[in-house]
Design a protein around this motif. Structure first.
Motif, PDB file in Angstrom:
ATOM      1  N   TYR A  46       8.655  -3.137  82.314  1.00 50.58           N
ATOM      2  CA  TYR A  46       8.971  -2.058  83.256  1.00 50.58           C
ATOM      3  C   TYR A  46      10.455  -1.703  83.219  1.00 50.58           C
ATOM      4  O   TYR A  46      10.834  -0.540  83.318  1.00 50.58           O
ATOM      5  CB  TYR A  46       8.576  -2.456  84.681  1.00 50.58           C
ATOM      6  N   GLU A  47      11.300  -2.709  83.074  1.00 52.92           N
ATOM      7  CA  GLU A  47      12.741  -2.473  83.115  1.00 52.92           C
ATOM      8  C   GLU A  47      13.258  -1.736  81.886  1.00 52.92           C
ATOM      9  O   GLU A  47      14.295  -1.069  81.954  1.00 52.92           O
ATOM     10  CB  GLU A  47      13.486  -3.804  83.259  1.00 52.92           C
ATOM     11  N   THR A  48      12.581  -1.859  80.761  1.00 49.96           N
ATOM     12  CA  THR A  48      13.114  -1.300  79.521  1.00 49.96           C
ATOM     13  C   THR A  48      12.213  -0.270  78.843  1.00 49.96           C
ATOM     14  O   THR A  48      12.606   0.322  77.840  1.00 49.96           O
ATOM     15  CB  THR A  48      13.382  -2.433  78.500  1.00 49.96           C
ATOM     16  N   CYS A  49      11.007  -0.044  79.381  1.00 47.59           N
ATOM     17  CA  CYS A  49      10.131   0.937  78.749  1.00 47.59           C
ATOM     18  C   CYS A  49      10.637   2.351  79.028  1.00 47.59           C
ATOM     19  O   CYS A  49      11.516   2.567  79.859  1.00 47.59           O
ATOM     20  CB  CYS A  49       8.687   0.773  79.233  1.00 47.59           C
ATOM     21  N   GLY A  50      10.070   3.317  78.333  1.00 46.76           N
ATOM     22  CA  GLY A  50      10.494   4.698  78.486  1.00 46.76           C
ATOM     23  C   GLY A  50       9.912   5.368  79.709  1.00 46.76           C
ATOM     24  O   GLY A  50       9.338   4.718  80.594  1.00 46.76           O
TER      25      GLY A  50
END
Length: 337
Positions: free
Chosen positions: A155-159
């Protein structure tokens, strides 16, 4: 009419001749093939973005009355040696490889092909935006190197989805208008900056005309599609970057002189910009030691935004159409002088 055709690896002489034959059959042709894209394009103080040997072009063109090309150089010295020349057709939006002022002085008509790569660049711009926010290229590179990049699902790094976000389009010409249409189809809010268009024209396209400061401050993405002129050179510099929304993305598929590349590199380093997509550079090929390449958040492409087969044929057709009009004595569609 004797026509000198100088094609390249992109718009070949055969493509030019096919299009001319359809419009005005029976012409005599002499041809040459320019060393591009296999070799970098040249630039000097008189003309830019050209390919080919000056003397060889003059030798082949000889007593031709028309010269058709995409990238062949035509400078003042060459024009003085091609005394029979009456028409130059350039299959590109900006005929910077031609000394238009000298051609005008000598009574040589110059035409171009504005917007010939519009659909190609517009689609390419969409691809750049999607690649940056969904990290498509990163995923491909890592998978090929043996790394299963699970963090792309974190969640923190997805687009994120671009529907509902705001994109600012700088320049509402032939390319900019197509870009507006495509991003509207994605459900984005579209702002436009162009001091030479009416608000009503922009509103018809489903966008809103604003000042540059408002566009920069309000946009999640800023895409440059302006012409390079003395007034637009450096239009996105340190001050404008400081006025952009924190975490925004910048895309330049137009001309390198429109933005300050060292200032963009600093905006990336500081975290002001979340990402940058570039297809044009102050020198081509670019120097990979330049600060702009220090960040892994730069999506860099080798100036291929307009490279589609349709774009090549469209440019050749536009030149052939105006050449036929010139031969028939009719008003030209894309006259530059």
């Amino acid at each position: 009419m004797k026509i000198a055709v100088f094609g390249s690896g992109f718009i070949t002489p055969e493509i030019f001749i096919d299009e001319i034959d359809r419009e005005v059959p029976g012409c005599e042709f002499v041809t040459g093939t320019l060393p591009w894209p296999g070799a970098p394009r040249g630039n000097d103080d008189e003309i830019q973005e050209y390919a080919g040997d000056f003397d060889e072009i003059v030798r082949i063109a000889g007593d031709a009355e028309a010269l058709v090309t995409d990238l062949a150089p035509v400078n003042a010295k060459m024009l003085a040696q091609m005394s029979s020349l009456k028409f130059i057709g350039v299959a590109r939006g900006g005929p910077v490889n031609i000394n238009i002022a000298e051609a005008t002085r000598r009574g040589v008509v110059v035409t171009n092909a504005p917007g010939r790569n519009g659909p190609a660049v517009a689609e390419f711009t969409v691809a750049l935006v999607l690649d940056m926010v969904r990290r498509i290229g990163t995923g491909v590179e890592n998978l090929r190197s043996g790394r299963w990049q699970g963090d792309l699902y974190s969640y923190e790094t997805c687009g994120f989805e671009i529907a509902g976000s705001t994109i600012g389009i700088v320049g509402f010409g032939k390319v900019g208008r197509l870009v507006v249409d495509l991003f509207r189809a994605f459900g984005m809010n579209v702002l436009v900056y162009d001091p030479f268009v009416a608000a009503a024209d922009v509103e018809k396209a489903g966008a809103r005309l604003v000042g540059l400061d408002e566009l920069l401050a309000s946009s999640d993405f800023v895409s440059i599609h302006a012409r390079l002129t003395p007034e637009t050179r450096g239009m996105i510099s340190a001050g404008e970057l400081a006025g952009m929304k924190d975490g925004a993305y910048l895309i330049n598929t137009a001309r390198p002189g429109l933005i300050d590349y060292p200032a963009v590199a600093e905006a990336l380093r500081s975290g002001k910009l979340a990402g940058v997509a570039l297809d044009v550079y102050p020198s081509e090929p670019p120097r990979l030691t330049d600060p702009i390449f220090a960040s892994d958040r730069v999506l860099a492409l080798p100036h291929v935004g307009g490279a589609t087969r349709e774009s090549a044929k469209r440019g050749a057709h536009m030149v052939a159409e105006d050449l036929a009009r010139f031969i028939r004595g009719e008003e030209l569609l894309h006259r530059k002088n």
